[in-house]
Write a protein that holds these residues in place. Structure first.
Motif, mmCIF file in Angstrom:
data_model
loop_
_atom_site.group_PDB
_atom_site.id
_atom_site.type_symbol
_atom_site.label_atom_id
_atom_site.label_comp_id
_atom_site.label_asym_id
_atom_site.label_seq_id
_atom_site.Cartn_x
_atom_site.Cartn_y
_atom_site.Cartn_z
ATOM 1 N N ILE A 183 -1.527 1.219 11.369
ATOM 2 C CA ILE A 183 -1.581 0.971 12.869
ATOM 3 C C ILE A 183 -2.999 0.774 13.528
ATOM 4 N N TYR A 184 -3.021 -0.340 14.145
ATOM 5 C CA TYR A 184 -4.701 -0.869 14.714
ATOM 6 C C TYR A 184 -4.452 -0.614 16.200
ATOM 7 N N TYR A 185 -5.616 0.316 16.585
ATOM 8 C CA TYR A 185 -5.484 0.603 18.190
ATOM 9 C C TYR A 185 -6.124 -0.582 18.786
ATOM 10 N N VAL A 186 -5.586 -1.592 19.435
ATOM 11 C CA VAL A 186 -6.212 -2.700 20.201
ATOM 12 C C VAL A 186 -5.277 -3.261 21.011
ATOM 13 N N GLY A 187 -6.045 -3.847 22.136
ATOM 14 C CA GLY A 187 -5.125 -4.549 23.188
ATOM 15 C C GLY A 187 -5.933 -5.684 23.360
ATOM 16 N N PRO A 188 -5.368 -6.767 22.612
ATOM 17 C CA PRO A 188 -6.504 -8.116 22.762
ATOM 18 C C PRO A 188 -6.299 -8.972 23.987
ATOM 19 N N VAL A 189 -7.129 -9.715 24.060
ATOM 20 C CA VAL A 189 -7.144 -10.767 24.937
ATOM 21 C C VAL A 189 -6.089 -11.916 24.668
ATOM 22 N N ASP A 190 -5.358 -12.565 25.783
ATOM 23 C CA ASP A 190 -4.399 -13.414 25.376
ATOM 24 C C ASP A 190 -5.196 -14.765 24.800
ATOM 25 N N PRO A 191 -4.441 -15.312 23.852
ATOM 26 C CA PRO A 191 -4.998 -16.400 23.305
ATOM 27 C C PRO A 191 -5.037 -17.510 24.061
ATOM 28 N N VAL A 192 -6.044 -18.647 23.756
ATOM 29 C CA VAL A 192 -6.218 -19.842 24.438
ATOM 30 C C VAL A 192 -6.335 -21.167 23.454
ATOM 31 N N ARG A 193 -5.817 -22.273 23.697
ATOM 32 C CA ARG A 193 -5.915 -23.349 22.649
ATOM 33 C C ARG A 193 -4.957 -23.093 21.447
ATOM 34 N N ASP A 194 -5.881 -23.407 20.409
ATOM 35 C CA ASP A 194 -5.065 -23.170 19.105
ATOM 36 C C ASP A 194 -5.233 -21.630 18.624
ATOM 37 N N LEU A 252 0.671 -1.264 -0.041
ATOM 38 C CA LEU A 252 0.008 0.069 0.063
ATOM 39 C C LEU A 252 0.905 1.448 -0.054
ATOM 40 N N SER A 253 0.307 2.346 -0.755
ATOM 41 C CA SER A 253 1.258 3.626 -0.843
ATOM 42 C C SER A 253 0.182 4.683 -0.478
ATOM 43 N N LYS A 254 0.817 5.783 -0.196
ATOM 44 C CA LYS A 254 0.039 7.149 0.137
ATOM 45 C C LYS A 254 -0.770 7.389 -1.019
ATOM 46 N N GLN A 255 -0.281 7.157 -2.296
ATOM 47 C CA GLN A 255 -1.163 7.711 -3.429
ATOM 48 C C GLN A 255 -2.225 6.781 -3.523
ATOM 49 N N GLU A 256 -2.405 5.624 -2.868
ATOM 50 C CA GLU A 256 -3.620 5.058 -2.941
ATOM 51 C C GLU A 256 -4.538 5.191 -1.855
ATOM 52 N N VAL A 257 -3.838 5.459 -0.921
ATOM 53 C CA VAL A 257 -5.224 5.705 0.350
ATOM 54 C C VAL A 257 -5.708 7.159 0.266
ATOM 55 N N VAL A 258 -4.972 8.005 -0.539
ATOM 56 C CA VAL A 258 -5.612 9.544 -0.673
ATOM 57 C C VAL A 258 -6.924 9.282 -1.788
ATOM 58 N N THR A 259 -7.057 8.001 -2.354
ATOM 59 C CA THR A 259 -8.308 8.139 -3.423
ATOM 60 C C THR A 259 -9.406 7.552 -2.610
ATOM 61 N N TRP A 260 -9.341 6.924 -1.364
ATOM 62 C CA TRP A 260 -10.566 6.262 -0.594
ATOM 63 C C TRP A 260 -11.249 7.456 -0.119
ATOM 64 N N ALA A 267 3.653 12.852 11.049
ATOM 65 C CA ALA A 267 4.548 13.808 10.323
ATOM 66 C C ALA A 267 6.216 12.983 10.727
ATOM 67 N N LYS A 268 6.423 12.158 11.613
ATOM 68 C CA LYS A 268 7.616 12.009 11.868
ATOM 69 C C LYS A 268 8.141 10.328 11.364
ATOM 70 N N THR A 269 6.779 9.568 11.075
ATOM 71 C CA THR A 269 7.296 8.171 11.077
ATOM 72 C C THR A 269 6.976 7.339 9.569
ATOM 73 N N GLY A 270 6.452 8.248 8.748
ATOM 74 C CA GLY A 270 5.741 7.526 7.390
ATOM 75 C C GLY A 270 4.462 6.775 7.626
ATOM 76 N N LEU A 271 3.860 6.817 8.819
ATOM 77 C CA LEU A 271 2.911 6.072 8.906
ATOM 78 C C LEU A 271 1.447 6.525 8.015
ATOM 79 N N ILE A 272 0.813 5.656 7.326
ATOM 80 C CA ILE A 272 -0.199 6.313 6.507
ATOM 81 C C ILE A 272 -1.701 5.906 6.758
ATOM 82 N N GLY A 273 -1.833 5.164 7.836
ATOM 83 C CA GLY A 273 -3.314 4.797 8.074
ATOM 84 C C GLY A 273 -3.473 4.217 9.555
#
Ligand code: SF4
Length: 505
Positions: free
Chosen positions: A371-382, A321-329, A405-411
């Protein structure tokens, strides 16, 4: 006289917290199903479908409805003729039950409770202590309500001391839009009116433990001021058009509960507490004959809904994915994300921004990443990861400008609206903000094929992970031009419902 044995009480509390982590109350399911069937807003309808499908999956799989498995709240009515066979306090017994529930290896729940809240904010690791409210009443039983309240909805609790002549409905209708969607509607609003400030809060909290019955009240008609208020508020709050997840729609609340208490002539205290899409509570009575056995709901209580499976949604490869693509969303576009997705929430964001300010190298390369804002539950079993729904994004607003501004994050992917400064930064940097459905955490986790920690492992569920996702459903909530569905959606549906004037921007 009845005797409550220590282990019966502890086990009952533990079983009840496990039970509510994966079973929605059946009244919530039927009210949400009815609202889903009536909903005309496609975005809100899709969000409700995800909540219902997630709910059924949790009931079948015995895994948490939401990654935020809540703060434990317990209401006890203790009969005056009850004897306790224990040397511990009731608070200690409840806390032991909470520990047993949250550390259960078959369905481990997320420990979200921090001690020293104004200072070190250290995780207690077992979700204890609980918040316990006790009353002593006539009788020889112990009446118990357990609830697991998510931070997103608790954070939207409100209190006001109105003047005696002020109008409560006006205050609610002004206040609910200011709460945004971080409380994951559709849910229930509880109002506590009267008493003193702390009494009003307690009335509001206990009110949302009552079953949903607004349709019965509508059918029989109100017989008190509180019931009249319930009906008026139910209609007017829904006429705001906020809708499921704040996307705009017909149903914001499934019920409004009101409890009142006599108050001082000079006062009109009003408290309002929401219950969210992860409404979780159970009610039982102990009479000394042993621990409670809660009856599981029938799977027939859930509607047969199949998700559209991404019909009309755009498939996106995060790895190229690139910035050029996300600006079209465009705001409102439905996207299915596949590929590598970073995670991070409050604590990781603070560390990253502190490192940027200090000129340190970051532990992760954010160029062209989401980046996804999440704090998951620990996994169990598989499981690769436990339930992993989005957390409230506005808490990350103050970190958004330096990261873009400083990291290149786009979404970014999170839950509910962004504030004006974050929206301005998103527009300035040509980035994008997407939402996943709050309260559909187990469903979201099924899109995650692998997970590894990349940085800050000591932060536990707040560490930075890299998820490999396949067709994770999200909606563009703020596009690169700064258009926000949380502004346009509710305004559109408020106008369509047509009962409350829409202020021009
Ligand atoms: S549904 Fe939303 S508000 Fe409720 S616990 Fe989950 S994330 Fe928090």
């Amino acid at each position: 006289m009845s005797t409550i044995r220590e282990d019966d009480f502890i086990q009952s509390i533990a079983d009840a917290f496990q039970f509510i982590s994966y079973y929605h109350p059946s009244d919530y399911i039927s009210a949400l199903t009815e609202a889903y069937e009536r909903e005309e807003s496609p975005a809100a309808k899709d969000a409700m479908a995800q909540i219902l499908v997630n709910s059924r999956m949790c009931a079948e799989g015995h895994r948490p409805i939401c990654q935020d498995t809540g703060i434990a709240v317990v209401f006890l009515k203790i009969g005056m003729n009850v004897q306790w066979e224990t040397a511990q306090s009731v608070q200690e017994l409840v806390d032991e039950g909470v520990r047993r529930a949250y550390l259960d290896v078959d369905n481990v729940l997320r420990a979200s409770i921090l001690s020293d809240p104004a200072g070190a904010r250290k995780n207690t690791k077992d979700n204890a202590p609980a918040v316990v409210h006790m009353e002593v009443v006539p009788g020889n039983t112990v009446d118990v309500i357990v609830a697991a309240k998510g931070g997103g909805s608790e954070n939207k609790s409100k209190f006001v001391m109105l003047n005696p002549g002020d109008n409560i409905v006006d205050w609610v209708i002004e206040t609910v839009p200011s709460m945004g969607a971080g409380w994951c509607p559709p849910g229930i609003l509880g109002l506590g009116i009267g008493g003193t400030p702390e009494k009003a809060m307690l009335l509001a909290k206990s009110a949302i433990m009552d079953p949903i019955d607004i349709h019965e009240l509508k059918a029989r008609g109100p017989s008190s001021t509180a019931e009249k208020l319930r009906l008026e508020l139910y209609e007017k709050v829904n006429a705001l058009g906020i809708g499921a997840q704040g996307l705009g729609g017909l149903t914001t609340v499934l019920d409004v509960k009101v409890r009142d208490y006599p108050t001082h002539a000079a006062s009109k205290p009003v408290a309002m507490i929401p219950n969210c899409a992860a409404t979780r509570h159970a009610h039982f009575v102990l009479d000394g004959t042993g621990p409670v056995e809660l009856t599981p709901p029938s799977l027939d209580d859930w509607p047969e809904i199949s998700l559209a499976g991404g019909a009309g949604a755009r498939r996106v490869d995060l790895n190229s994915l690139s910035k050029q693509e996300v600006v079209t969303w465009q705001a409102g576009d439905q996207i299915l994300l596949s590929g590598k997705l970073l995670t991070g929430r409050d604590a990781a964001h603070k560390r990253l921004v502190d490192m940027i300010a200090a000129g340190d190298d970051l532990p992760v390369d954010f160029s062209n990443r989401f980046i996804y804002y999440v704090g998951p539950v620990d996994p169990v079993r598989d499981e690769v990861v436990g339930p992993a729904g989005p957390t409230t994004s506005t808490r990350m607003d103050k970190y958004t400008e330096p990261l873009l501004a400083k990291t290149g994050l786009i979404g970014m992917v999170g839950k509910s609206e962004r504030g004006p400064t974050a929206i301005a930064s998103i527009g300035k940097h040509g980035a994008v903000y997407c939402i996943a459905v709050g309260g559909a955490a187990y469903l979201v986790s099924k899109a995650i094929r692998s997970a590894k920690v990349l940085a800050f492992p000591e932060l536990g569920m707040e560490a930075i992970y890299e998820f490999d996702v396949k067709d994770m459903p999200v909606t563009v909530a703020v596009d690169a031009r700064g258009n926000s569905v949380h502004n346009s959606g509710p305004a559109e549906w408020r106008a369509k419902i047509g009962k409350i004037p829409v202020a021009s921007a």
